[in-house]
Design an enzyme around this catalytic site. Sequence first.
Site, PDB file in Angstrom:
ATOM      1  N   HIS A 120      21.365  19.970  -9.068  1.00 16.69           N
ATOM      2  CA  HIS A 120      20.707  19.001  -8.191  1.00 16.69           C
ATOM      3  C   HIS A 120      21.226  17.586  -8.402  1.00 16.69           C
ATOM      4  O   HIS A 120      21.523  17.167  -9.516  1.00 16.69           O
ATOM      5  CB  HIS A 120      19.197  19.031  -8.422  1.00 16.69           C
ATOM      6  CG  HIS A 120      18.798  18.731  -9.835  1.00 16.69           C
ATOM      7  ND1 HIS A 120      18.550  17.464 -10.296  1.00 16.69           N
ATOM      8  CD2 HIS A 120      18.614  19.547 -10.899  1.00 16.69           C
ATOM      9  CE1 HIS A 120      18.217  17.503 -11.569  1.00 16.69           C
ATOM     10  NE2 HIS A 120      18.255  18.756 -11.973  1.00 16.69           N
ATOM     11  N   ASP A 121      21.379  16.882  -7.288  1.00 13.48           N
ATOM     12  CA  ASP A 121      21.720  15.457  -7.272  1.00 13.48           C
ATOM     13  C   ASP A 121      23.117  15.148  -7.788  1.00 13.48           C
ATOM     14  O   ASP A 121      23.442  13.993  -8.062  1.00 13.48           O
ATOM     15  CB  ASP A 121      20.685  14.640  -8.071  1.00 13.48           C
ATOM     16  CG  ASP A 121      19.271  14.889  -7.587  1.00 13.48           C
ATOM     17  OD1 ASP A 121      18.976  14.518  -6.435  1.00 13.48           O
ATOM     18  OD2 ASP A 121      18.474  15.482  -8.337  1.00 13.48           O
ATOM     19  N   GLY A 138      22.527  18.348 -13.728  1.00 13.79           N
ATOM     20  CA  GLY A 138      21.939  17.463 -12.736  1.00 13.79           C
ATOM     21  C   GLY A 138      22.424  16.032 -12.854  1.00 13.79           C
ATOM     22  O   GLY A 138      22.673  15.529 -13.948  1.00 13.79           O
TER      23      GLY A 138
END
Length: 258
Positions: A120-121, A138
């Site tokens: 994520h991200d 992440g």
Amino acid sequence: MSIHPTAIVDPSARVARSAEIGPYSIVGADVEIGARTALKAHVYLEGPLKIGEDNIFFPYCSVGAAPQDLKYEGERSSTRIGHRNKIREFVTIHRGTEGGGMVTSIGDDNLLMAYVHVAHDVQVGDRTVLANAVTLGGHVTVGDWAVIGAATGVHQFCRVGRHAIIGGYSVITRDVLPFSNTVTDREAKVFGENATGLKRRDFSSDSVDALHKAFRLLTRSGLNTTQAVARIMADIPSSHEVNELLDFIRTSERGFIK
């Protein structure tokens, strides 16, 4: 538009006429697929997801699924894929979170080899190569033209600078300097500038030589970082590449591999 009869495409998906959806692929709601992008087979796409043009997704990859983050509570985050990327078998790319800007992003002209995981991200630039089983934690950022060797893990929030190359099976827990040739074994070390990669990309001999001298001062002179930076500024003619290297050092929050 070519959609195999075994594929499932949500009615809300926006698929370009020239795109191809292969056998047993699943395209979920709020997915946008650009022109000439091909899903070979058994590809899973979950929105919100925007995919550009001329991408190829190979069998069993998954893009846009919810992140493996215990803080994620179903917020409407998204994933963006640029143009001309090759996403190989069993790659997983997870959408963003509220704590990281809500977007996971892959740029243009990247090669993600089999079993790569993009958490994520994460923000991946352009023209990178992520070799087999690379894992990006992440919030990692990967600069343009970076090459990350097979089975390398990059810790969350770390940065990989532009034109860096990381040797296979490395464990990256700090920022990787731009233009560097970095490998970890029992301890992480920089083995000078990424000379071969820079020459292939038409960097001038003066630029490569300046980086060579800068890395020698950073890693082999016996000086601490502050002293080495001062010597680089005093002894090496200013250039865009050297200035980028120095700026990367100044802005590092986790420390960098030296």
